[in-house]
Design a protein around this motif. Structure first.
Motif, PDB file in Angstrom:
ATOM      1  N   GLU A  33     -23.404  29.229   3.441  1.00 34.09           N
ATOM      2  CA  GLU A  33     -22.842  28.275   4.401  1.00 34.09           C
ATOM      3  C   GLU A  33     -23.530  26.932   4.183  1.00 34.09           C
ATOM      4  OE1 GLU A  33     -20.434  28.242   7.208  1.00 34.09           O
ATOM      5  OE2 GLU A  33     -21.057  26.218   6.652  1.00 34.09           O
ATOM      6  N   ASP A  34     -22.723  25.889   4.002  1.00 32.85           N
ATOM      7  CA  ASP A  34     -23.332  24.595   3.691  1.00 32.85           C
ATOM      8  C   ASP A  34     -23.636  23.733   4.914  1.00 32.85           C
ATOM      9  OD1 ASP A  34     -20.475  24.495   3.835  1.00 32.85           O
ATOM     10  OD2 ASP A  34     -20.583  22.405   3.183  1.00 32.85           O
ATOM     11  N   GLU A  35     -23.025  24.076   6.051  1.00 32.21           N
ATOM     12  CA  GLU A  35     -23.338  23.285   7.246  1.00 32.21           C
ATOM     13  C   GLU A  35     -24.690  23.741   7.776  1.00 32.21           C
ATOM     14  OE1 GLU A  35     -19.889  23.566   9.977  1.00 32.21           O
ATOM     15  OE2 GLU A  35     -18.783  23.828   8.096  1.00 32.21           O
ATOM     16  N   ASP A  95     -18.769  31.261   3.437  1.00 29.38           N
ATOM     17  CA  ASP A  95     -17.933  30.151   3.864  1.00 29.38           C
ATOM     18  C   ASP A  95     -16.972  29.811   2.712  1.00 29.38           C
ATOM     19  OD1 ASP A  95     -17.013  27.980   5.361  1.00 29.38           O
ATOM     20  OD2 ASP A  95     -18.525  26.635   4.518  1.00 29.38           O
ATOM     21  N   MET A 118     -15.196  26.638   2.348  1.00 27.54           N
ATOM     22  CA  MET A 118     -15.387  25.257   1.910  1.00 27.54           C
ATOM     23  C   MET A 118     -16.855  25.023   1.587  1.00 27.54           C
ATOM     24  SD  MET A 118     -12.417  23.595   2.279  1.00 27.54           S
ATOM     25  CE  MET A 118     -12.657  21.905   2.799  1.00 27.54           C
TER      26      MET A 118
HETATM   27 CA    CA Z   1     -18.383  24.566   4.664  1.00 23.47          CA
END
Ligand code: CA
Length: 235
Positions: free
Chosen positions: A13-15, A57, A59
């Motif tokens: 997850e990049d957030e 995730d 995106m």
């Molecule tokens: Ca994302």
């Protein structure tokens, strides 16, 4: 299966806030969590470590979640994957399921629900991995293995002392008779969590088994390597 150990989760997850919140909550539930913030590092972790579940995730920077999923499925056909798709993107969800995700959640999701799904996926996978166990003694051809004494007698009548790891690998292969046991599964069961010997190590064990138990080790009847997949015992 190391039942007493915490299940391990790769959280992709990049957030950052979401990554941190999820990690914290999963750890509170007793899971061991590794974080990846982009596709390439997720793939790298998958190559080097064993996981019981991936939360993915869609995106993501550099390599998107769908591509990560496609790539990981080449090597980890049974690894449970829960995808997180963005709000209003049912196309992602459908594509993810088509590419082999086991479950999905749409953002924003309810945390309780995520934890429940995680638990369900991990339990389901453990049940699949738990096979009927064999007894202390097992015979095939004119070979006999005594798992308790860590000893075997082969078709020639030779007595063979088995190392603990040899016995464990034999047991694992025999319990999954006629099925390919993947490299990851062997590593998990015999070498333990996240300690990765090379493929060569497993190959050497298989070569020893052939030497001990096969009448013609070049044309094995019992211990087979299945290229790119794993190993198989047939009787
Ligand atoms: Ca994302």
């Amino acid at each position: 299966m190391a039942k007493d150990k915490a299940a391990t989760i790769l959280l992709v997850e990049d957030e950052e806030n979401l990554q941190e919140a999820l990690k914290l909550n999963l750890e509170m539930e007793g899971y061991e969590v590794s974080s990846a913030f982009d596709g390439p590092s997720a793939l790298k972790s998958l190559q080097n470590e064993y996981f019981d579940l991936v939360i993915l995730d869609i995106m993501l920077p550099e390599i998107d979640g769908i591509t990560v999923l496609e790539t990981l499925r080449l090597q980890h056909s049974a690894l449970p994957v829960l995808i997180l798709s963005a709000k209003n993107s049912s196309a992602d969800k459908v594509l993810g399921l088509k590419k082999g995700a086991d479950d999905y959640l749409t953002k924003p999701f309810n945390l309780e629900e995520l934890l429940l799904r995680v638990q369900k996926l991990i339990e389901k996978n453990k049940q699949l991995q738990d096979k009927e166990t064999i007894g202390i003694n097992y015979s095939f051809g004119n070979n006999n293995i005594d798992f308790k004494a860590l000893e075997a007698t082969n078709y020639k009548g030779d007595k063979i002392e088995l190392s603990k790891k040899e016995a464990m690998l034999l047991k694992l292969l025999i319990e999954n008779k006629n099925e390919v046991v993947t490299r990851e599964k062997i590593l998990q069961a015999v070498w333990g969590y996240n300690v990765y010997p090379t493929t060569r190590t497993i190959d050497n064990f298989i070569l020893s088994f052939r030497k001990y138990f096969e009448e013609d080790s070049r044309n094995p009847r019992y211990f087979h390597s299945v290229r790119g997949m794993g190993y198989k015992f047939t009787d």
